[in-house]
Design an enzyme around this catalytic site. Structure first.
Site, PDB file in Angstrom:
ATOM      1  N   GLN A  19     -15.183  -0.072   2.515  1.00  0.00           N
ATOM      2  CA  GLN A  19     -14.575   0.360   0.662  1.00  0.00           C
ATOM      3  C   GLN A  19     -14.405   1.298   0.275  1.00  0.00           C
ATOM      4  O   GLN A  19     -15.237   2.568   0.036  1.00  0.00           O
ATOM      5  CB  GLN A  19     -15.480  -0.343  -0.241  1.00  0.00           C
ATOM      6  CG  GLN A  19     -14.285  -0.973  -1.155  1.00  0.00           C
ATOM      7  CD  GLN A  19     -15.149  -1.967  -1.980  1.00  0.00           C
ATOM      8  OE1 GLN A  19     -16.578  -3.033  -2.418  1.00  0.00           O
ATOM      9  NE2 GLN A  19     -14.287  -2.982  -2.688  1.00  0.00           N
TER      10      GLN A  19
ATOM     11  N   HIS B 288     -10.382  -6.425  -2.552  1.00  0.00           N
ATOM     12  CA  HIS B 288      -8.825  -6.893  -2.169  1.00  0.00           C
ATOM     13  C   HIS B 288      -8.787  -6.972  -0.206  1.00  0.00           C
ATOM     14  O   HIS B 288     -10.014  -6.599  -0.018  1.00  0.00           O
ATOM     15  CB  HIS B 288      -8.225  -5.603  -2.107  1.00  0.00           C
ATOM     16  CG  HIS B 288      -8.314  -4.016  -1.847  1.00  0.00           C
ATOM     17  ND1 HIS B 288     -10.107  -3.384  -2.144  1.00  0.00           N
ATOM     18  CD2 HIS B 288      -8.342  -3.274  -1.014  1.00  0.00           C
ATOM     19  CE1 HIS B 288      -9.898  -2.611  -2.043  1.00  0.00           C
ATOM     20  NE2 HIS B 288      -9.057  -2.054  -1.010  1.00  0.00           N
TER      21      HIS B 288
ATOM     22  N   ASP C 280       0.940  -1.285   0.233  1.00  0.00           N
ATOM     23  CA  ASP C 280       0.385   0.268   0.003  1.00  0.00           C
ATOM     24  C   ASP C 280       0.782   1.446  -0.072  1.00  0.00           C
ATOM     25  O   ASP C 280       1.808   1.638   1.122  1.00  0.00           O
ATOM     26  CB  ASP C 280      -0.741   0.199   1.103  1.00  0.00           C
ATOM     27  CG  ASP C 280      -1.840   1.179   1.280  1.00  0.00           C
ATOM     28  OD1 ASP C 280      -1.897   2.230   1.289  1.00  0.00           O
ATOM     29  OD2 ASP C 280      -3.089   0.884   1.683  1.00  0.00           O
ATOM     30  N   ILE C 281       0.381   2.047  -1.069  1.00  0.00           N
ATOM     31  CA  ILE C 281       1.720   3.413  -1.164  1.00  0.00           C
ATOM     32  C   ILE C 281       1.126   4.424   0.132  1.00  0.00           C
ATOM     33  O   ILE C 281       2.126   5.375   0.478  1.00  0.00           O
ATOM     34  CB  ILE C 281       1.804   4.026  -2.291  1.00  0.00           C
ATOM     35  CG1 ILE C 281      -0.066   4.438  -2.782  1.00  0.00           C
ATOM     36  CG2 ILE C 281       2.541   3.222  -3.593  1.00  0.00           C
ATOM     37  CD1 ILE C 281      -0.038   5.796  -3.608  1.00  0.00           C
TER      38      ILE C 281
ATOM     39  N   HIS D 194      -6.087  -5.497   3.305  1.00  0.00           N
ATOM     40  CA  HIS D 194      -5.267  -5.630   3.857  1.00  0.00           C
ATOM     41  C   HIS D 194      -4.479  -6.294   4.533  1.00  0.00           C
ATOM     42  O   HIS D 194      -5.255  -7.341   5.375  1.00  0.00           O
ATOM     43  CB  HIS D 194      -5.908  -4.250   4.558  1.00  0.00           C
ATOM     44  CG  HIS D 194      -6.451  -3.619   3.781  1.00  0.00           C
ATOM     45  ND1 HIS D 194      -5.975  -2.021   3.112  1.00  0.00           N
ATOM     46  CD2 HIS D 194      -7.621  -3.658   3.159  1.00  0.00           C
ATOM     47  CE1 HIS D 194      -6.872  -1.553   2.579  1.00  0.00           C
ATOM     48  NE2 HIS D 194      -7.978  -1.727   2.465  1.00  0.00           N
TER      49      HIS D 194
END
Length: 143
Positions: free
Chosen positions: A97, A103, A34-35, A105
């Site tokens: 979401q 996705h 994750d950025i 995490h």
């Protein structure tokens, strides 16, 4: 049910139109950092199948995501010497979401340290690359 949007950010990452810091990939899933991580090593695991969230993913496609998330969690715990792990999947806006491609995490946790707020700080790309190298090495060690 709302239709899947082929132009969501994760669909673009899967097509190679946007970059990511990849840590794992097989025929069914892609995992990348994750950025805007909530903890060091925060990884996202996504299916290659077009699925908006838990309500429309095929069970066999979701099973691939779960297996990959477990593998990432085990490697992440080792790579970052984490005390624990938070694994989360959010579905629909009311469920938290934000990106409408399913996705999971995978977030390493450390005693006495809270997660950063979601989408709060964009991580330095060099830190992401260093964290990816640690995680990839741990994944290789697992086999």
């Amino acid at each position: 049910m709302v239709a899947y949007d082929n132009n969501n950010i994760f669909a673009k990452i899967l097509r190679g139109e946007l970059p990511c810091v990849k840590v794992y990939e097989n025929d069914h899933v892609l995992a990348f950092l994750d950025i805007m991580p909530r903890s060091p090593g925060h990884t996202l695991v996504i299916p290659k199948a077009a699925a908006r969230n838990i309500f429309d993913i095929l069970p066999e496609d979701y099973a691939h995501v779960i297996r990959a998330a477990q593998k990432i969690a085990i490697a992440t715990k080792q790579a970052f010497n984490a005390d624990g792990m938070t694994v989360a999947q959010y579905s629909e806006t009311a469920g938290g979401q934000v990106v409408f491609h399913l996705h999971m995490h995978v977030m390493p946790r450390f005693e006495g340290t809270a997660l950063l707020p979601a989408a709060s700080i964009k991580e330095d790309p060099k830190v992401l690359e260093a964290n990816a190298a640690k995680l990839i090495a741990a994944l290789k060690a697992l086999g």
